[in-house]
Design a protein around this motif. Structure first.
Motif, mmCIF file in Angstrom:
data_model
loop_
_atom_site.group_PDB
_atom_site.id
_atom_site.type_symbol
_atom_site.label_atom_id
_atom_site.label_comp_id
_atom_site.label_asym_id
_atom_site.label_seq_id
_atom_site.Cartn_x
_atom_site.Cartn_y
_atom_site.Cartn_z
ATOM 1 N N LEU A 256 -12.857 49.812 -124.569
ATOM 2 C CA LEU A 256 -13.023 50.025 -123.437
ATOM 3 C C LEU A 256 -13.528 51.622 -123.073
ATOM 4 O O LEU A 256 -14.081 51.835 -122.197
ATOM 5 C CB LEU A 256 -11.960 49.483 -122.369
ATOM 6 C CG LEU A 256 -12.022 47.781 -122.217
ATOM 7 C CD1 LEU A 256 -10.869 47.523 -121.410
ATOM 8 C CD2 LEU A 256 -13.270 47.332 -121.859
ATOM 9 N N GLY A 257 -12.698 52.427 -123.691
ATOM 10 C CA GLY A 257 -12.808 53.948 -123.441
ATOM 11 C C GLY A 257 -14.262 54.347 -123.992
ATOM 12 O O GLY A 257 -14.687 54.956 -123.488
ATOM 13 N N ALA A 258 -14.772 53.660 -125.036
ATOM 14 C CA ALA A 258 -15.958 54.024 -125.745
ATOM 15 C C ALA A 258 -16.965 53.342 -124.612
ATOM 16 O O ALA A 258 -18.020 54.282 -124.397
ATOM 17 C CB ALA A 258 -16.068 53.283 -127.059
ATOM 18 N N ILE A 259 -16.897 52.583 -124.022
ATOM 19 C CA ILE A 259 -17.754 51.668 -123.155
ATOM 20 C C ILE A 259 -17.720 52.502 -122.021
ATOM 21 O O ILE A 259 -18.715 53.253 -121.330
ATOM 22 C CB ILE A 259 -17.314 50.242 -122.761
ATOM 23 C CG1 ILE A 259 -17.768 49.460 -123.901
ATOM 24 C CG2 ILE A 259 -18.202 49.934 -121.613
ATOM 25 C CD1 ILE A 259 -17.067 48.010 -123.616
ATOM 26 N N SER A 260 -16.648 53.270 -121.405
ATOM 27 C CA SER A 260 -16.541 53.942 -120.262
ATOM 28 C C SER A 260 -17.367 55.476 -120.671
ATOM 29 O O SER A 260 -18.093 55.768 -119.709
ATOM 30 C CB SER A 260 -15.115 54.070 -119.790
ATOM 31 O OG SER A 260 -15.061 55.137 -118.620
ATOM 32 N N HIS A 261 -16.778 55.829 -121.335
ATOM 33 C CA HIS A 261 -17.623 57.157 -121.912
ATOM 34 C C HIS A 261 -19.156 57.005 -122.123
ATOM 35 O O HIS A 261 -19.946 58.035 -121.752
ATOM 36 C CB HIS A 261 -17.063 57.763 -123.346
ATOM 37 C CG HIS A 261 -17.544 58.952 -123.951
ATOM 38 N ND1 HIS A 261 -18.669 59.002 -124.715
ATOM 39 C CD2 HIS A 261 -17.242 60.177 -123.617
ATOM 40 C CE1 HIS A 261 -19.148 60.261 -124.845
ATOM 41 N NE2 HIS A 261 -18.042 61.011 -124.339
ATOM 42 N N ASP A 262 -19.624 55.535 -122.609
ATOM 43 C CA ASP A 262 -21.223 55.658 -122.988
ATOM 44 C C ASP A 262 -21.834 55.531 -121.499
ATOM 45 O O ASP A 262 -23.206 55.788 -121.413
ATOM 46 C CB ASP A 262 -21.385 54.362 -123.851
ATOM 47 C CG ASP A 262 -20.999 54.896 -125.275
ATOM 48 O OD1 ASP A 262 -20.440 56.074 -125.659
ATOM 49 O OD2 ASP A 262 -20.556 53.859 -126.056
ATOM 50 N N LEU A 263 -20.879 54.872 -120.588
ATOM 51 C CA LEU A 263 -21.621 54.717 -119.331
ATOM 52 C C LEU A 263 -21.777 56.051 -118.485
ATOM 53 O O LEU A 263 -22.403 55.733 -117.320
ATOM 54 C CB LEU A 263 -20.818 53.506 -118.675
ATOM 55 C CG LEU A 263 -21.208 51.986 -119.088
ATOM 56 C CD1 LEU A 263 -20.130 51.287 -118.260
ATOM 57 C CD2 LEU A 263 -22.525 51.697 -118.858
ATOM 58 N N ILE A 296 -15.529 50.730 -110.761
ATOM 59 C CA ILE A 296 -15.453 49.482 -111.432
ATOM 60 C C ILE A 296 -15.034 50.001 -113.182
ATOM 61 O O ILE A 296 -13.998 49.268 -113.665
ATOM 62 C CB ILE A 296 -16.560 48.499 -111.458
ATOM 63 C CG1 ILE A 296 -16.834 47.715 -110.190
ATOM 64 C CG2 ILE A 296 -16.333 47.518 -112.639
ATOM 65 C CD1 ILE A 296 -17.954 47.220 -109.794
ATOM 66 N N VAL A 297 -15.730 50.922 -113.485
ATOM 67 C CA VAL A 297 -15.516 51.386 -114.962
ATOM 68 C C VAL A 297 -14.307 51.802 -115.001
ATOM 69 O O VAL A 297 -13.340 51.552 -115.910
ATOM 70 C CB VAL A 297 -16.641 52.088 -115.636
ATOM 71 C CG1 VAL A 297 -16.184 52.950 -116.856
ATOM 72 C CG2 VAL A 297 -18.158 51.596 -115.506
ATOM 73 N N ARG A 298 -13.938 53.137 -113.886
ATOM 74 C CA ARG A 298 -12.618 53.480 -114.062
ATOM 75 C C ARG A 298 -11.436 52.414 -113.787
ATOM 76 O O ARG A 298 -10.406 52.812 -114.688
ATOM 77 C CB ARG A 298 -12.604 54.480 -113.073
ATOM 78 C CG ARG A 298 -11.507 55.629 -113.096
ATOM 79 C CD ARG A 298 -11.419 56.612 -112.200
ATOM 80 N NE ARG A 298 -11.886 56.301 -110.887
ATOM 81 C CZ ARG A 298 -12.992 56.622 -110.101
ATOM 82 N NH1 ARG A 298 -13.809 56.818 -110.769
ATOM 83 N NH2 ARG A 298 -13.232 56.122 -108.991
ATOM 84 N N PHE A 303 -6.808 49.493 -116.297
ATOM 85 C CA PHE A 303 -6.271 48.141 -116.618
ATOM 86 C C PHE A 303 -6.067 47.985 -117.877
ATOM 87 O O PHE A 303 -4.992 47.359 -118.494
ATOM 88 C CB PHE A 303 -6.939 46.973 -116.004
ATOM 89 C CG PHE A 303 -6.537 45.945 -116.102
ATOM 90 C CD1 PHE A 303 -5.343 45.258 -115.735
ATOM 91 C CD2 PHE A 303 -7.072 44.919 -117.004
ATOM 92 C CE1 PHE A 303 -5.068 43.958 -115.851
ATOM 93 C CE2 PHE A 303 -6.824 43.449 -117.468
ATOM 94 C CZ PHE A 303 -5.557 43.058 -116.468
ATOM 95 N N ALA A 304 -7.232 48.204 -118.727
ATOM 96 C CA ALA A 304 -6.969 48.090 -120.132
ATOM 97 C C ALA A 304 -6.021 49.013 -120.854
ATOM 98 O O ALA A 304 -5.388 48.617 -121.703
ATOM 99 C CB ALA A 304 -8.423 48.431 -120.762
#
Length: 469
Positions: A256-263, A296-298, A303-304
């Motif tokens: 999820l950290g990678a997804i957040s960073h990529d977004l 939403i991403v943050r 949460f994760a």
């Protein structure tokens, strides 16, 4: 009815001590009974041999000297008399084996079968001889023996009877040395059993403590794999499970950290493009949409990550924590009240994470019910924090769904009305990481009550105070 206790230590010790005590008791009873019979047999043999020696002496003397001789041989505990009638009436023997022993011993000197009678009371048959020889049992008792009487009538060759009456000193079944030995043996046995079982269950106690800490979401070091083979297998399975859970959580957080960073890069690019639009209304709409996506991403990443497991645990005063949180929220203008009669509740927790969970619940109560009433109480070995509001409540079939991530009862994504649906999920996750639970129920008078249940330590369950750190 429960016959065995719940804990494994007394469940192992009590049956083992019962089995040892029963076997030792049977053995001791048999040993004492045999020893008692042996001692009584020695007493009888002593008297029989003295009677036999007296008869042997009478056989060497003329009959007219028998009465005088036995008079001189009489003592305070064994006296003789030459009489025309026996002191023991004719009848069945009280103890046939003992009577047989006496008849066999006296067969060379008696003119017929001797008679034997016993009594368990001290009749003092030879009291007349105490002034001459003295009684070894006179004065204060310095022993625990019992006394009995034994009468023997032996027929003589001239038709008269040798009557012998004895005062027997009977050994007791129990005496002080035997009792002391028994107590020492019992103490050694009980102590050995306790040490053995305590040593063998030490690994289980360590495992139980580690499981409890893991259930509260704490980071637990690997439990040493020692003890019996079955316990080692159980500890090894726990360590393996803990390693897999840790890897799973770390992998989920990294993903999820990678997804957040990529977004972030495309979102930033879209925000810059929105600012270059000539239409200000369209730009404002796109910017609001991008802001909501970033929220939403943050929120998803928060949460994760689950900060409830990264903060160290320590003993806290739950009531004081809730009271201070309510005061802070009231100062910000929120309609929140705390029950002042709430008892003091001390338990191990992560105060920052727990404060975040309770804040989410109170904010939900104020947002939807316009007013929140908070109280703490103790029930069934747990600390309860109850947050009640006067809002519309939640449909009964949705009570279990609203604590799941991204579940909201309204269709909009406006943060002013409902956020992204992670507030209750984060609160439930933090409470579960403390080994507790979050329950929602509708009030009969209207509104909703959110109840946080947290396990109390053993001292807290009994109401004993524990130190606050």
């Amino acid at each position: 009815m429960r016959l065995l206790p719940r804990r494994i230590f007394p469940r192992l010790v009590l049956p083992l001590l019962l089995a040892i005590g029963l076997s030792q008791g049977i053995w001791l009873a048999e040993a004492l009974h045999g020893q008692h019979r042996l001692k009584r047999g020695l007493v009888h043999s002593q008297i029989f041999e003295q009677v036999e020696a007296t008869l042997r002496l009478l056989a060497a003397l003329p009959a007219e000297r028998w009465a005088e001789t036995v008079e001189h041989l009489s003592l305070s505990d064994l006296c003789y008399a030459i009489e025309a009638a026996p002191v023991v009436a004719d009848g069945p023997d009280q103890d046939p084996p003992l009577a047989g022993r006496l008849a066999s011993l006296l067969r060379l000197y008696a003119a017929g079968p001797p008679r034997l009678a016993m009594e368990t009371t001290d009749t003092r048959p030879c009291a007349g001889y105490e002034a001459v020889s003295g009684s070894p049992h006179a004065g204060p008792a310095d022993h625990s023996h019992d006394f009995g009487a034994l009468a023997i009538a032996v027929p003589l060759a001239d038709g008269r009877w040798l009557n012998a009456q004895a005062r027997m000193v009977l050994p007791p079944l129990w005496d002080r040395p035997t009792l002391v030995s028994l107590l020492v043996l019992a103490g050694v046995t009980i102590g050995g059993v306790f040490l053995l079982v305590s040593h063998e269950t030490r690994s289980l106690r360590r495992l139980a403590a580690a499981v409890e800490r893991l259930g509260r979401g704490e980071t637990v070091p690997r439990v040493p794999e020692d003890g019996p083979s079955e316990v080692v297998a159980l500890i090894r399975a726990f360590n393996t499970m803990q390693d897999r859970l840790t890897r799973f959580i770390q992998d989920r957080t990294r993903l999820l950290g990678a997804i957040s960073h990529d977004l972030r890069t495309p979102l930033t690019s879209l925000r810059l493009k929105a600012e270059l639009l000539d239409d200000p209304d369209l730009a404002a709409q796109m910017t609001a949409t991008l802001t909501e996506m970033e929220t939403i991403v943050r929120s998803s990443l928060d949460f994760a990550r689950n900060d409830a497991t990264s903060e160290p645990s320590r003993d806290i005063d739950l009531t004081a924590l809730v009271d201070s949180l309510v005061e802070d929220m009231a100062e910000l203008g929120q309609d929140v009240a705390f029950a002042e009669d709430s008892p003091r509740l001390t338990l191990p927790a992560r105060p920052t994470a727990l404060r975040r969970a309770l804040r989410n619940l109170i904010e939900n109560a104020v947002r939807y019910g316009h007013h929140a009433r908070v109280a703490c109480r103790r029930a069934d070995g747990a600390a309860l924090v109850e947050i009640a509001d006067d809002g519309p409540g939640i449909p009964d079939d949705q009570l279990a769904e609203v604590v799941k991530p991204f579940v909201r009862l309204e269709s909009s994504r406006n943060r002013a009305t409902g956020g992204v649906g992670l507030g209750l999920a984060i609160a439930a996750d933090i409470v579960a990481a403390h080994g507790g639970s979050l329950a929602l129920r509708n009030r009969a008078a209207g509104g909703l009550t959110a109840t946080v249940s947290l396990p109390l330590p053993a001292a807290g369950r009994s109401g004993a105070p524990t130190a606050k750190v």
